[in-house]
Design an enzyme around this catalytic site. Structure first.
Site, PDB file in Angstrom:
ATOM      1  N   GLU A   1       1.255  -1.380  -0.093  1.00 34.68           N
ATOM      2  CA  GLU A   1      -0.039  -0.406   0.293  1.00 34.68           C
ATOM      3  C   GLU A   1       0.960   1.384   0.335  1.00 34.68           C
ATOM      4  OE1 GLU A   1      -2.841  -0.894   3.561  1.00 34.68           O
ATOM      5  OE2 GLU A   1      -4.673  -1.136   1.978  1.00 34.68           O
TER       6      GLU A   1
ATOM      7  N   ASP B   1      -8.690  -8.882   4.035  1.00 31.88           N
ATOM      8  CA  ASP B   1      -8.364  -7.279   5.352  1.00 31.88           C
ATOM      9  C   ASP B   1      -9.464  -7.752   6.730  1.00 31.88           C
ATOM     10  OD1 ASP B   1      -7.758  -5.525   6.142  1.00 31.88           O
ATOM     11  OD2 ASP B   1      -7.883  -4.304   4.796  1.00 31.88           O
TER      12      ASP B   1
ATOM     13  N   GLU C   1     -12.624  -1.150  11.961  1.00 27.71           N
ATOM     14  CA  GLU C   1     -12.900  -0.666  11.019  1.00 27.71           C
ATOM     15  C   GLU C   1     -13.803  -1.509   9.170  1.00 27.71           C
ATOM     16  OE1 GLU C   1      -8.874  -1.347   8.933  1.00 27.71           O
ATOM     17  OE2 GLU C   1      -9.921  -0.137   7.264  1.00 27.71           O
TER      18      GLU C   1
HETATM   19  C1  GCV Z   1      -2.822   0.790   8.545  1.00 30.15           C
HETATM   20  C2  GCV Z   1      -5.616  -1.749   5.266  1.00 30.15           C
HETATM   21  C3  GCV Z   1      -6.305  -0.211   6.476  1.00 30.15           C
HETATM   22  C4  GCV Z   1      -5.296   0.177   5.872  1.00 30.15           C
HETATM   23  C5  GCV Z   1      -4.204  -0.229   7.230  1.00 30.15           C
HETATM   24  C6  GCV Z   1      -4.225  -1.473   5.767  1.00 30.15           C
HETATM   25  C7  GCV Z   1      -2.930  -2.591   7.237  1.00 30.15           C
HETATM   26  O1  GCV Z   1      -5.868  -1.765   3.871  1.00 30.15           O
HETATM   27  O2  GCV Z   1      -7.429   0.040   5.376  1.00 30.15           O
HETATM   28  O3  GCV Z   1      -5.745   1.466   7.203  1.00 30.15           O
HETATM   29  O4  GCV Z   1      -3.368   0.383   7.102  1.00 30.15           O
HETATM   30  O5  GCV Z   1      -4.906  -2.217   6.237  1.00 30.15           O
HETATM   31  O6  GCV Z   1      -3.196  -3.485   7.482  1.00 30.15           O
HETATM   32  O7  GCV Z   1      -1.604  -2.321   6.357  1.00 30.15           O
END
Ligand code: GCV
Length: 686
Positions: A265, A338, A366
């Protein structure tokens, strides 16, 4: 007259009730008698153990408790041996954990029979996604308890008090580590002033057995070290990390190690320099090794152009099995995508046989209603931990593949992304506190049932012993029948309810873009990478719905060991809870219930909504057993959860109906919204 009125009011006030903002979590209970603590040794940790017994004693008034530090090879790590009149352990920390267990058993009415309790995992850690400016990524309970924008390096008495309360709550459930900053790490984390602050935090939490860890940015050598590269095989880079680690241990001698999100990411990683995960992780591990530190290297990786995001972690990490140093642990999210409301377990569990692998769970909600929805997560984690990977024959559960029972991994660990912030009740929702509690309890004992955890938490959080009662706890029949049992039932159903009203039958990642709170199965702005849009995951069209991961599709099924590979591959044997995860099904596909797939989908969405409405009834009937502050806060959140569940159901059914072109079964409640309004609607607005 005034006195008479007061007595009159008091006699009608429920005995269980006092004002409560939730800050005490599961630790608000005062002792009901005196205890004489015998311990011949001294340390900061033992002093805490002694004080906890005195503050929370619920055994016989005037009894003696002996705390003994004596080596016993049956006791592992910071485990302990428990008797009704004493705790024995190899370490001071073992004594403290034993004391918390003794008090918990007294308070929840569980027997104490002279048994040994060893932790399932050596490292039991919270991961804080806290940014250095005090904001929290995916945090829903206020700002960070560790970092702030103004006066960032000042440490106040209030800070220290809060960190101490935090450490106490963690220790009471066996959590022994905290990663203090976001995995999307700032390079500033490793600068002098921030390290001084880490030192201050470490000093407060140390007596409670909490080690501090840091998330680090892979490119720190070039970003703050002035080097031209951060290539893990470059000798200057290697030296930079060695020096940095030495500097950290000079300040924090019990520092735990690093957590790294690399090549994921947008985060930098070894692949930016033509190197691989093992090169990157091992370089850091070598720097930490002389001090006993570890590297937790995350397997959460995926690329924008991948045909199936669910396959990538396995594809990228399996080739390196056996190539990581023994102080590297690969941190794997529970599912392959995720933290969705429901996913099958990640196929990396059990498959990496020569590498330490640790589960990563998400405590912060989340994808599960954030701090508005009441969702008890223990059933989801239990489902993952008890999933059989079959990697070493039947019974090779995720729990056993990660806790050292099957593979001789050097280190075992368990991590949860924290849901804690500056809110008075820590987690934003009183019931979100149950998820922090459940995480700790499962990290200590990965075979605990959700039912037992919920039972304990409710008793510890809501039952208040009448102050005149000097006897061991006994829960009144009235409280048990009208509060404990219905509230526990609600908690245990709550995760399935959320799956039903959000994404049942294997649907996943159909959230509104970015904030992940409400529904957005339609969300696909032009130019956005496909794996960040719901249509990539649900693939609804007039022929049907679901992601084909069978052998003729993306072939993700083949990442699972037989018999799962074949089971998941076949619609007839694939568990219905995972159907759309693995299959693209026609709308008229016949389900086990005899209904068509479309009708079944409608039933599930409606069922979820009905379940939450039932939760409201349960809670309203619980009013007289709860203080008004917590009662009204939870009541109002449940109202929003009901409204949100209705939106989820209407949005998803009306959107998918455009493809199925079938009516919602006439014996189900009708949608009350219009799709076009819901597409405009931001569910975060109260
Ligand atoms: C900390 C998901 C979340 C992100 C998070 C990522 C991760 O994509 O939406 O906010 O980033 O996981 O676990 O690194």
């Amino acid at each position: 007259m005034k006195t008479i009125i007061i007595i009159f009011i008091l006699s009608f006030t429920n005995q269980y009730v006092h004002a409560e903002d939730g800050h005490n979590l599961w630790l608000g209970n005062k002792s009901t008698g005196k205890v004489n603590v015998v311990c011949t040794q001294n340390s900061a940790t033992l002093t805490i153990a002694r004080e906890e017994l005195q503050k929370g004693w619920h055994g016989k008034d005037g009894a003696s408790v002996v705390l003994t530090i004596k080596y016993d090879k049956a006791i592992k790590c910071d485990g302990f041996k428990l008797n009704s009149n004493g705790v024995q352990a190899n370490t001071d920390l073992g004594i403290l954990y034993g004391v918390y267990e003794l008090l918990r058993r007294q308070y929840t009415g569980q027997s104490i029979k002279g048994e040994i309790c060893n932790p399932s995992y050596e490292f039991r850690l919270l991961n804080h996604w806290d940014n250095l400016d005090g904001s929290i990524e995916r945090g829903y309970a206020g700002r960070s308890i560790f970092w702030r924008k103004d006066n960032p390096f000042v440490v106040t008495e209030n800070d220290k008090m809060l960190w101490q309360e935090y450490a106490r709550a963690n220790a009471s459930v066996g959590i022994n580590g905290a990663v203090l900053d976001n995995v999307n790490a700032s390079p500033s984390m490793l600068t002098l002033e921030y390290l001084e602050k880490v030192k201050a935090i470490a000093e407060v939490v140390r007596p409670y057995g909490i080690k501090t860890y840091l998330s680090v940015k892979f490119s720190s050598p070039s970003l703050i070290g002035g080097l031209k590269t951060s290539d893990p095989l470059n000798s200057e880079v290697i030296q930079w990390w060695k020096d940095k680690v030495k500097e950290i241990y000079g300040r924090i001698p019990d520092f735990g190690g690093f957590l790294v999100k690399a090549s994921s990411e947008g985060q930098p990683g070894p692949q930016d320099y033509g190197r691989n995960h093992a090169d990157g992780a091992n370089m850091m591990a070598d720097a930490l090794k002389p001090y006993g530190g570890i590297v937790m290297w995350r397997a959460f990786v995926y690329s924008p152009n991948d045909k199936d995001r669910a396959k990538q972690a396995y594809n990228e990490f399996m080739p390196f099995d056996g190539q990581f140093r023994d102080n590297v642990i690969i941190q794997v999210k529970n599912g392959p995508v995720d933290f969705q409301p429901r996913e099958p377990f990640s196929p990396l569990f059990g498959a990496m046989k020569k590498t330490s692998v640790m589960p990563e769970l998400q405590i912060t909600q989340e994808y599960l209603g954030q701090s508005i929805h009441l969702v008890f997560l223990a059933p989801m984690w239990e489902e993952c931990l008890q999933s059989d990977t079959y990697q070493e024959g039947a019974g090779s559960t995720v729990a056993r593949c990660t806790d050292g029972s099957i593979y001789p991994q050097k280190h075992t660990a368990f991590a949860g992304v924290s849901n804690i912030g500056l809110d008075a009740n820590w987690c934003g929702h009183t019931f979100a506190g149950a998820n922090w509690y459940a995480f700790g309890r499962l990290a200590w004992n990965n075979h605990l049932t959700s039912e037992k955890i919920a039972d304990e938490w409710i008793k510890l959080t809501f039952y208040q012993t009448p102050s005149e009662d000097k006897n061991p706890i006994s829960f009144s029949t009235d409280w048990t029948k009208h509060f404990l049992l219905p509230v526990k039932h609600m908690m245990l159903q709550s995760r399935e309810a959320a799956v039903n009203y959000m994404m049942p039958l294997g649907l996943h990642h159909i959230f509104a873009g970015d904030h992940h709170y409400g529904p957005g199965p339609w969300f696909a702005p032009k130019g956005l990478r496909p794996d960040w849009t719901p249509p990539y995951y649900h693939k609804a069209d007039t022929n049907g719905i679901g992601f084909d991961r069978t052998r003729t599709g993306s072939d993700a099924v083949s990442q699972y060991h037989e018999p799962l590979n074949s089971q998941f591959n076949n619609t007839k044997t694939c568990p219905e809870i995972y159907l759309l995860w693995f299959h693209h099904l026609p709308w008229d596909y016949k389900m086990k219930s005899g209904r068509t797939f479309w009708n079944e989908l409608c039933y599930h969405y409606d069922e979820g909504l009905q379940q939450v409405r039932q939760f409201q009834k349960v809670w309203d009937q619980a009013e007289r057993y709860v203080d008004s502050e917590r009662f009204t806060q939870i009541q109002s959140k449940l109202r929003r959860q009901c409204m949100n569940a209705q939106v989820w159901k209407d949005a998803c059914l009306l959107y998918f109906q455009q493809f199925s072109k079938l009516p919602i079964p006439y014996n189900r409640e009708r949608p009350v919204h219009d799709l076009k309004d819901l597409i405009e609607y931001d569910m975060r607005r109260p």
